[in-house]
Design an enzyme around this catalytic site. Structure first.
Site, mmCIF file in Angstrom:
data_model
loop_
_atom_site.group_PDB
_atom_site.id
_atom_site.type_symbol
_atom_site.label_atom_id
_atom_site.label_comp_id
_atom_site.label_asym_id
_atom_site.label_seq_id
_atom_site.Cartn_x
_atom_site.Cartn_y
_atom_site.Cartn_z
ATOM 1 N N THR A 29 -6.318 6.726 7.138
ATOM 2 C CA THR A 29 -7.021 6.910 5.689
ATOM 3 C C THR A 29 -6.704 5.693 4.839
ATOM 4 O O THR A 29 -6.965 5.656 3.721
ATOM 5 C CB THR A 29 -6.191 7.854 4.799
ATOM 6 O OG1 THR A 29 -4.681 7.509 4.735
ATOM 7 C CG2 THR A 29 -5.789 9.316 5.747
ATOM 8 N N THR A 30 -6.419 4.372 5.628
ATOM 9 C CA THR A 30 -6.690 2.985 5.106
ATOM 10 C C THR A 30 -7.517 2.302 5.707
ATOM 11 O O THR A 30 -7.712 2.422 6.999
ATOM 12 C CB THR A 30 -5.178 2.486 4.897
ATOM 13 O OG1 THR A 30 -4.838 2.349 6.306
ATOM 14 C CG2 THR A 30 -4.293 3.186 4.085
ATOM 15 N N HIS A 53 5.253 6.692 6.644
ATOM 16 C CA HIS A 53 4.940 6.048 5.104
ATOM 17 C C HIS A 53 4.572 7.114 4.110
ATOM 18 O O HIS A 53 4.503 8.458 4.902
ATOM 19 C CB HIS A 53 3.789 5.028 5.171
ATOM 20 C CG HIS A 53 2.387 5.630 5.580
ATOM 21 N ND1 HIS A 53 2.416 5.535 7.028
ATOM 22 C CD2 HIS A 53 1.463 6.249 5.054
ATOM 23 C CE1 HIS A 53 1.154 6.150 7.244
ATOM 24 N NE2 HIS A 53 0.765 6.595 5.960
ATOM 25 N N HIS A 88 0.874 -1.298 0.053
ATOM 26 C CA HIS A 88 -0.141 0.005 -0.004
ATOM 27 C C HIS A 88 0.795 1.430 0.158
ATOM 28 O O HIS A 88 0.421 2.146 -0.382
ATOM 29 C CB HIS A 88 -0.858 -0.094 1.133
ATOM 30 C CG HIS A 88 -1.593 -1.103 1.498
ATOM 31 N ND1 HIS A 88 -2.603 -1.520 0.768
ATOM 32 C CD2 HIS A 88 -1.408 -2.127 2.446
ATOM 33 C CE1 HIS A 88 -3.033 -2.982 1.196
ATOM 34 N NE2 HIS A 88 -2.352 -3.150 2.204
ATOM 35 N N HIS A 140 3.356 10.586 6.341
ATOM 36 C CA HIS A 140 2.723 10.433 7.612
ATOM 37 C C HIS A 140 3.396 9.670 8.558
ATOM 38 O O HIS A 140 4.157 8.659 8.098
ATOM 39 C CB HIS A 140 1.747 9.601 7.496
ATOM 40 C CG HIS A 140 0.408 10.237 6.648
ATOM 41 N ND1 HIS A 140 -0.490 9.778 5.818
ATOM 42 C CD2 HIS A 140 0.162 11.930 6.633
ATOM 43 C CE1 HIS A 140 -1.436 10.495 5.336
ATOM 44 N NE2 HIS A 140 -1.039 11.716 5.765
ATOM 45 N N HIS A 146 2.200 8.745 0.690
ATOM 46 C CA HIS A 146 1.177 8.675 -0.508
ATOM 47 C C HIS A 146 1.727 9.744 -1.560
ATOM 48 O O HIS A 146 2.197 10.685 -1.452
ATOM 49 C CB HIS A 146 -0.195 9.278 0.271
ATOM 50 C CG HIS A 146 -0.595 8.525 1.552
ATOM 51 N ND1 HIS A 146 -1.383 7.310 1.413
ATOM 52 C CD2 HIS A 146 -0.192 8.860 2.736
ATOM 53 C CE1 HIS A 146 -1.687 7.027 2.774
ATOM 54 N NE2 HIS A 146 -0.849 7.663 3.599
HETATM 55 N N1 LIG Z 1 -2.577 7.292 6.225
HETATM 56 S S1 LIG Z 1 -2.378 6.256 7.780
HETATM 57 O O1 LIG Z 1 -3.723 6.334 8.265
HETATM 58 O O2 LIG Z 1 -1.610 7.109 8.544
HETATM 59 C C1 LIG Z 1 -2.173 4.669 7.468
HETATM 60 C C2 LIG Z 1 -1.637 4.288 6.090
HETATM 61 F F1 LIG Z 1 -1.940 4.913 5.061
HETATM 62 C C3 LIG Z 1 -1.096 3.061 6.051
HETATM 63 F F2 LIG Z 1 -0.859 2.713 4.728
HETATM 64 C C4 LIG Z 1 -0.789 2.169 7.053
HETATM 65 S S2 LIG Z 1 -0.215 0.757 6.956
HETATM 66 O O3 LIG Z 1 1.269 0.895 6.123
HETATM 67 O O4 LIG Z 1 -0.046 -0.009 8.302
HETATM 68 C C5 LIG Z 1 -1.082 -0.220 5.819
HETATM 69 C C6 LIG Z 1 -2.267 -0.889 6.480
HETATM 70 O O5 LIG Z 1 -2.911 0.111 7.350
HETATM 71 C C7 LIG Z 1 -1.048 2.686 8.504
HETATM 72 N N2 LIG Z 1 -0.750 1.973 9.355
HETATM 73 C C8 LIG Z 1 -1.268 2.178 10.882
HETATM 74 C C9 LIG Z 1 -2.313 1.799 11.140
HETATM 75 C C10 LIG Z 1 -2.860 0.487 10.975
HETATM 76 C C11 LIG Z 1 -2.081 -0.340 11.947
HETATM 77 C C12 LIG Z 1 -0.870 0.027 12.212
HETATM 78 C C13 LIG Z 1 -0.033 -1.008 12.809
HETATM 79 C C14 LIG Z 1 1.492 -0.696 13.012
HETATM 80 C C15 LIG Z 1 1.887 0.391 12.442
HETATM 81 C C16 LIG Z 1 0.872 1.342 11.812
HETATM 82 C C17 LIG Z 1 -0.282 1.122 11.643
HETATM 83 C C18 LIG Z 1 -1.715 4.250 8.467
HETATM 84 F F3 LIG Z 1 -1.998 4.504 9.876
HETATM 85 ZN ZN LIG Z 2 -0.884 7.849 5.439
#
Ligand SMILES: NS(=O)(=O)c1c(F)c(F)c(S(=O)(=O)CCO)c(N[C@H]2CCCc3ccccc32)c1F
Ligand SMILES: [Zn+2]
Length: 263
Positions: free
Chosen positions: A198-199, A91, A66, A117, A93
């Site tokens: 946002t995911t 990460h 992703h 982010h 976008h």
């Molecule tokens: N835009 S966003 O909302 O910040 C955002 C993302 F866009 C995003 F792709 C991720 S991911 O890469 O983990 C792909 C699947 O959730 C996250 N992960 C977070 C939330 C989910 C659980 C988790 C567990 C350990 C570390 C990080 C996270 C995410 F928070």
């Molecule tokens: Zn993000």
């Protein structure tokens, strides 16, 4: 990664079918429009601790299908919020080749090329990000808008390894670097609102801080981010490029966006 994508049959219009919160309220991202903004004099400058990592501090750079993500040591944290928020990962976008418009947050309808982010969890209350992720005070995410312009030397600390994580599931160890240098100069000017991941699973658990100041990467650096990665695994016969990995704008509902600056 999980079975959701940004477009096609499992694209974002279908997320609520498997992840009900994605069809709920307090969703992110939003268009941060002037009419939603309210100056809040109590908003203090963001203070981050231990963001300047020594090269000996190994980080995991990975492609999770992703996004490109970097795991962060739990010594890194935000100290200026009511609770300590400890870093979990960062990460990005982004858009695609020829379309430098892939940020998630948009300011007065202006979309940026990309967005970073830095995900933190409330370590005063929860032992790890996985338990914090669905709690209303669980997460604090720092958002940095990215434009195409001047070359950004700090991005090279991970972009130079990007060809080692072209496919979903691949990861490499990289030396630590100064993550503070990925943030804009001013941490005192930002937008603040209550929103969501946002995911999927789109939990409404995020205290969003989006900095007013943007950072830049060169066109070549943007292209590397937008064209090097695949959402599919190395074995997949049909390679699926990983780009335009941004969620569409969500309804602000009756939300106010607090701003830490006057004009
Ligand atoms: N835009 S966003 O909302 O910040 C955002 C993302 F866009 C995003 F792709 C991720 S991911 O890469 O983990 C792909 C699947 O959730 C996250 N992960 C977070 C939330 C989910 C659980 C988790 C567990 C350990 C570390 C990080 C996270 C995410 F928070
Ligand atoms: Zn993000």
């Amino acid at each position: 990664g999980a079975m959701w994508t940004y477009s096609g049959p499992e694209g974002q219009d279908h997320w609520p079918e498997h992840y009900p919160y994605c069809g709920g309220t307090f969703q992110s991202p939003i268009d941060i429009k002037s009419e939603l903004m309210r100056f809040d004099p109590t908003l203090r400058p963001i203070q981050v601790q231990n963001y300047n990592l020594a090269p000996g501090e190994q980080l995991t750079l990975g492609n999770n299908g992703h996004s490109i993500q970097i795991s962060l040591p739990h010594t890194m944290h935000i100290s200026s919020l009511p609770h300590r928020y400890t870093a979990a990962q960062l990460h990005f976008h982004w858009g695609s080749r020829g379309r430098a418009a892939g940020s998630e947050h948009v300011v007065n309808s202006r979309q940026s090329a990309a967005e970073m982010h830095v995900v933190h969890f409330n370590s005063d209350r929860y032992p790890n990000v996985s338990t914090a992720v669905d709690k209303s005070d669980g997460l604090a995410v720092l958002g940095v808008l990215i434009e195409v312009g001047e070359f950004n030397p700090t991005f090279e600390h991970f972009l130079k390894f990007i060809n080692g994580i072209k496919y979903m599931g691949q990861r490499v160890q990289i030396p630590g670097f100064n993550v503070r240098a990925l943030l804009p100069a001013r941490l005192d000017e930002y937008y603040r609102y209550d929103g969501s991941l946002t995911t999927p699973p789109c939990y409404p658990s995020v205290l969003w801080t989006v900095f007013r100041d943007r950072v830049t990467v060169s066109h070549q650096q943007f292209l590397a981010l937008a064209t090097a990665l695949y959402a599919s695994s190395a074995q997949d016969s049909a390679p699926l490029p990983l780009n335009n990995n941004y969620r569409r704008l969500q309804l602000p509902d009756s939300r106010t966006v607090l701003v830490s600056f006057k004009e």
